[in-house]
Write a protein that holds these residues in place. Structure first.
Motif, short mmCIF file in Angstrom:
data_model
loop_
_atom_site.label_atom_id
_atom_site.label_comp_id
_atom_site.label_asym_id
_atom_site.label_seq_id
_atom_site.Cartn_x
_atom_site.Cartn_y
_atom_site.Cartn_z
N GLY A 137 0.81 -1.20 0.00
CA GLY A 137 0.00 0.00 0.00
C GLY A 137 0.85 1.26 0.00
N GLN A 138 0.22 2.36 -0.39
CA GLN A 138 0.93 3.63 -0.42
C GLN A 138 1.44 4.02 0.97
OE1 GLN A 138 1.71 5.11 -3.23
NE2 GLN A 138 2.87 6.69 -2.14
N GLY A 139 0.69 3.63 2.01
CA GLY A 139 1.12 3.93 3.36
C GLY A 139 2.44 3.24 3.72
N PHE A 140 2.61 2.02 3.22
CA PHE A 140 3.87 1.29 3.47
C PHE A 140 5.03 1.97 2.75
CE2 PHE A 140 7.04 -1.85 2.20
CZ PHE A 140 7.33 -2.48 3.41
N LEU A 141 4.81 2.40 1.53
CA LEU A 141 5.87 3.06 0.77
C LEU A 141 6.27 4.38 1.43
CD1 LEU A 141 4.53 2.46 -2.87
CD2 LEU A 141 6.07 1.03 -1.52
N GLN A 142 5.29 5.11 1.96
CA GLN A 142 5.59 6.37 2.64
C GLN A 142 6.32 6.13 3.95
OE1 GLN A 142 1.74 8.20 2.95
NE2 GLN A 142 1.71 8.90 0.83
N LEU A 143 5.93 5.09 4.68
CA LEU A 143 6.55 4.79 5.96
C LEU A 143 8.00 4.36 5.80
CD1 LEU A 143 6.48 4.19 9.03
CD2 LEU A 143 5.59 1.91 8.46
N THR A 144 8.27 3.53 4.81
CA THR A 144 9.61 2.94 4.66
C THR A 144 10.50 3.69 3.69
OG1 THR A 144 8.94 1.44 2.86
CG2 THR A 144 8.61 0.67 5.13
N GLY A 145 9.90 4.48 2.80
CA GLY A 145 10.69 5.21 1.81
C GLY A 145 11.12 4.39 0.62
N TYR A 146 10.76 3.11 0.59
CA TYR A 146 11.15 2.26 -0.53
C TYR A 146 10.25 2.50 -1.74
CZ TYR A 146 14.49 -0.66 2.01
OH TYR A 146 15.58 -1.13 2.69
N PRO A 147 10.82 2.53 -2.97
CA PRO A 147 9.99 2.59 -4.17
C PRO A 147 9.31 1.23 -4.38
CG PRO A 147 12.30 2.37 -4.78
CD PRO A 147 12.27 2.56 -3.29
N ARG A 148 8.16 1.26 -5.02
CA ARG A 148 7.36 0.05 -5.18
C ARG A 148 8.13 -1.06 -5.89
NH1 ARG A 148 2.02 -0.15 -4.62
NH2 ARG A 148 1.87 2.11 -4.87
N CYS A 196 9.91 -9.48 3.13
CA CYS A 196 9.93 -8.29 3.99
C CYS A 196 11.23 -8.12 4.78
CB CYS A 196 8.77 -8.33 4.98
SG CYS A 196 7.14 -8.11 4.25
N ARG A 197 12.11 -9.09 4.74
CA ARG A 197 13.32 -9.01 5.57
C ARG A 197 14.23 -7.84 5.19
NH1 ARG A 197 14.55 -13.47 2.32
NH2 ARG A 197 13.70 -14.87 3.87
N PHE A 198 13.98 -7.20 4.03
CA PHE A 198 14.84 -6.07 3.66
C PHE A 198 14.71 -4.91 4.64
CE2 PHE A 198 10.95 -5.50 1.09
CZ PHE A 198 10.56 -4.23 1.50
N LEU A 199 13.67 -4.94 5.50
CA LEU A 199 13.50 -3.89 6.50
C LEU A 199 14.39 -4.11 7.72
CD1 LEU A 199 9.61 -3.44 6.53
CD2 LEU A 199 11.30 -1.93 5.47
N GLN A 200 14.93 -5.31 7.86
CA GLN A 200 15.75 -5.62 9.03
C GLN A 200 17.15 -5.00 8.90
OE1 GLN A 200 15.74 -9.89 9.73
NE2 GLN A 200 13.57 -10.04 9.14
N GLY A 201 17.80 -4.84 10.04
CA GLY A 201 19.15 -4.26 10.05
C GLY A 201 19.97 -4.78 11.20
N THR A 202 21.06 -4.09 11.46
CA THR A 202 22.05 -4.54 12.45
C THR A 202 21.46 -4.76 13.83
OG1 THR A 202 23.74 -3.27 11.27
CG2 THR A 202 24.28 -4.00 13.48
N ASN A 237 13.16 -1.59 12.66
CA ASN A 237 13.36 -1.71 11.22
C ASN A 237 14.07 -0.47 10.67
OD1 ASN A 237 10.30 -3.58 10.47
ND2 ASN A 237 12.35 -4.28 10.96
N TYR A 238 14.40 -0.53 9.39
CA TYR A 238 15.17 0.55 8.77
C TYR A 238 14.53 0.98 7.46
CZ TYR A 238 18.74 -0.75 12.15
OH TYR A 238 19.43 -1.01 13.33
N ARG A 239 14.43 2.31 7.32
CA ARG A 239 13.88 2.86 6.09
C ARG A 239 14.91 2.77 4.96
NH1 ARG A 239 11.80 6.41 10.17
NH2 ARG A 239 9.53 6.36 10.21
N TYR A 240 14.47 3.14 3.76
CA TYR A 240 15.34 3.07 2.58
C TYR A 240 16.59 3.93 2.75
CZ TYR A 240 16.58 3.31 -2.40
OH TYR A 240 17.24 3.23 -3.61
N ASP A 241 16.45 5.05 3.45
CA ASP A 241 17.60 5.93 3.66
C ASP A 241 18.46 5.52 4.86
OD1 ASP A 241 16.07 6.64 5.83
OD2 ASP A 241 15.77 8.73 5.22
N GLY A 242 18.11 4.40 5.50
CA GLY A 242 18.89 3.91 6.63
C GLY A 242 18.39 4.35 7.99
N THR A 243 17.39 5.22 8.01
CA THR A 243 16.86 5.70 9.29
C THR A 243 16.11 4.58 10.02
OG1 THR A 243 16.53 7.90 8.30
CG2 THR A 243 15.40 7.43 10.38
N PRO A 244 16.44 4.34 11.29
CA PRO A 244 15.72 3.30 12.04
C PRO A 244 14.36 3.79 12.52
CG PRO A 244 17.38 4.30 13.43
CD PRO A 244 17.56 4.91 12.07
#
Length: 295
Positions: free
Chosen positions: A149-160, A168-174, A202-209
């Protein structure tokens, strides 16, 4: 006369936006009858909306004649129960449709292969949901996301295009808690999958947790089987102390349950498809509600 079950099968396929292969008794311009092996396949754009239908027609009159020992071409009762066409003809029709779809560039693909394409009617319902949401296909390897959904893209910053077709594991980080991840994995890989709620860093596309208050639940289709896993994300970073998420409130829990409820209604309202509830052929001649005049 075209077998009613075949006509109903074709109508259902168009309405449900799915592929269909049937054999119809058709007529050439000259009036000559022939058996037409028809393969219909929907073509979707990048958003999963049906834009075209591809039809491939194969004259299988001779094939049927051999299979039925020369019975008349219009002997529907005798021919209806016969396998209309051999595997070579079926394979050829499907390959033609696939090639045409590829040429049109309308089939959604990912690095992991073809992703599920949602029916337009379902997609339209999901786009009305404002809350951050993804649908995952538990029946595909690695459980890829098939709708974001558009809400997920806005929350995470990832392009569709970087979301669809990926786990979904791409949201995980260190600093993501491996115990919470394990809890989620255990629930969704159970037979059948189980609902689970967890709070993950979790971590956004720009690395922000950010702290993700996540709820995942299985969504059953009209046939009762597990069609999707719905994941609802709520950002609870605000007001959290350093290194900890903010307090989960009743409002957050209601966002989970309300969003899941909307997804369940949308999925169960589907009339069919490979995960829906289609009419049995024995009931094809029964009238539909609203089609009978009781006056």
């Amino acid at each position: 006369m075209v077998p009613p079950a075949q006509v109903m099968e074709l109508r259902d396929a168009i309405r449900e936006e799915r592929a269909c292969q049937i054999c119809l008794l058709n007529y050439k311009k000259s009036g000559q009858k022939f058996w037409d092996q028809l393969y219909v396949n929907p073509v979707h754009d990048d958003e999963g909306v049906v834009t075209h239908y591809i039809e491939v027609h194969t004259d299988v009159t001779d094939v049927l004649a051999k299979a039925t020992d020369g019975l008349p071409v219009d002997d529907v009762d005798a021919i209806e129960g016969v396998q209309a066409v051999g595997m070579e003809e079926k394979k050829r029709s499907m390959e033609i449709c696939s090639c045409l779809a590829d040429e049109m560039g309308k089939v959604s693909l990912s690095a992991h292969g073809a992703c599920s394409v949602l029916p337009t009617s379902l997609l339209q319902s999901l786009t009305r949901i404002q809350q951050s949401l993804v649908l995952v296909d538990p029946n595909q390897p690695d459980m890829p996301i098939v709708h974001a959904g558009q809400g997920f893209l806005q929350l995470t910053g990832y392009p569709r295009e970087m979301v669809i077709g990926h786990n979904c594991r791409f949201l995980q980080g260190t600093d993501t808690d491996v115990k919470e991840v394990a809890k989620v994995r255990t629930a969704i890989t159970a037979k059948p999958p189980q609902p689970v709620t967890a709070t993950l860093l979790n971590y956004r596309y720009d690395g922000t947790p950010f702290w993700n208050y996540l709820h995942i639940t299985p969504i059953r289709g009209a046939d009762g089987g597990i069609a999707y896993l719905a994941g609802v994300q709520v950002d609870v970073t605000e007001k959290g102390v350093e290194g900890e998420p903010g307090k989960v409130s009743m409002k957050h829990k209601l966002l989970h349950s309300g969003t899941v409820g909307k997804v369940k209604v949308a999925v169960r309202s589907l009339a069919g498809g490979d995960r829906g509830l289609r009419r049995e052929q024995g009931s094809c001649e029964l009238p539909r509600r609203g089609s009978v005049d009781y006056s």
